[in-house]
Write a protein that holds these residues in place. Sequence first.
Motif, PDB file in Angstrom:
ATOM      1  N   MET A   4       1.493  -1.111   0.037  1.00 42.80           N
ATOM      2  CA  MET A   4      -0.255   0.155  -0.002  1.00 42.80           C
ATOM      3  C   MET A   4       0.691   1.578   0.094  1.00 42.80           C
ATOM      4  N   VAL A   5       0.641   2.242  -1.112  1.00 42.39           N
ATOM      5  CA  VAL A   5       1.453   3.352  -1.143  1.00 42.39           C
ATOM      6  C   VAL A   5       0.560   4.789  -0.407  1.00 42.39           C
ATOM      7  N   LEU A   6       0.876   5.318   0.990  1.00 43.21           N
ATOM      8  CA  LEU A   6      -0.228   5.772   0.851  1.00 43.21           C
ATOM      9  C   LEU A   6       0.795   7.113   0.936  1.00 43.21           C
ATOM     10  N   VAL A   7      -0.224   7.827   0.573  1.00 41.79           N
ATOM     11  CA  VAL A   7       0.448   9.767   0.049  1.00 41.79           C
ATOM     12  C   VAL A   7       0.077  10.768   1.209  1.00 41.79           C
ATOM     13  N   LYS A   8       0.733  10.653   2.505  1.00 40.72           N
ATOM     14  CA  LYS A   8       0.315  11.733   3.500  1.00 40.72           C
ATOM     15  C   LYS A   8      -0.474  12.559   3.020  1.00 40.72           C
ATOM     16  N   ALA A   9      -1.096  12.846   3.718  1.00 44.75           N
ATOM     17  CA  ALA A   9      -1.927  14.454   3.384  1.00 44.75           C
ATOM     18  C   ALA A   9      -1.176  15.501   3.924  1.00 44.75           C
ATOM     19  N   GLU A  77       0.180  12.975   9.861  1.00 43.37           N
ATOM     20  CA  GLU A  77      -0.540  11.429  10.518  1.00 43.37           C
ATOM     21  C   GLU A  77      -1.299  11.049   9.443  1.00 43.37           C
ATOM     22  N   LEU A  78      -2.171  11.798   8.535  1.00 40.43           N
ATOM     23  CA  LEU A  78      -3.515  11.619   8.261  1.00 40.43           C
ATOM     24  C   LEU A  78      -2.714  11.271   6.395  1.00 40.43           C
ATOM     25  N   VAL A  79      -4.115  10.584   6.242  1.00 33.79           N
ATOM     26  CA  VAL A  79      -3.686   9.860   4.711  1.00 33.79           C
ATOM     27  C   VAL A  79      -4.936  10.283   3.944  1.00 33.79           C
ATOM     28  N   ALA A  80      -3.856  11.356   2.856  1.00 32.72           N
ATOM     29  CA  ALA A  80      -4.831  12.063   1.246  1.00 32.72           C
ATOM     30  C   ALA A  80      -5.151  10.680   0.423  1.00 32.72           C
TER      31      ALA A  80
END
Length: 133
Positions: A4-9, A77-80
């Motif tokens: 999973m590739v997460l774009v940080k907010a 710390e959130l994901v966008a």
Amino acid sequence: MRVMVLVKATEDSEKGFVPTPEAKEAMEAMGRFNDELRNAGILLDADGLKPSSQGKRVAFDGPRRTVIDGPFAETRELVAGFWLWEVKDMDEAVAWVKRCPNPMPGPSEIEIRPLYEMADWQWESDAAGHGNP
């Protein structure tokens, strides 16, 4: 391996999508990148997330459940947004992320996390035919 590739907010993503010429250009660049991933057989799924102000969290404490309305603190710390990829190894995932257009107008981060596979949940004794521990 699946990752999973997460774009940080960022503060910008937490403000919500604003249709500007720059945003349109960025979306088109990201669309081209997603096409490359799809054509390479890597992309399994992808999407962007609305700001945390439109989200909720459910906190668990034993049998109790507490619903917490967004927005949530600690934007970094959130994901966008996210991708779900099938790659041969982490090096391949890193190489693809390095090719990604910047997902935000300013500085941003992308996190790569491997998913558990069924083999990860096997007890060693199961693999040796000795049953559950």
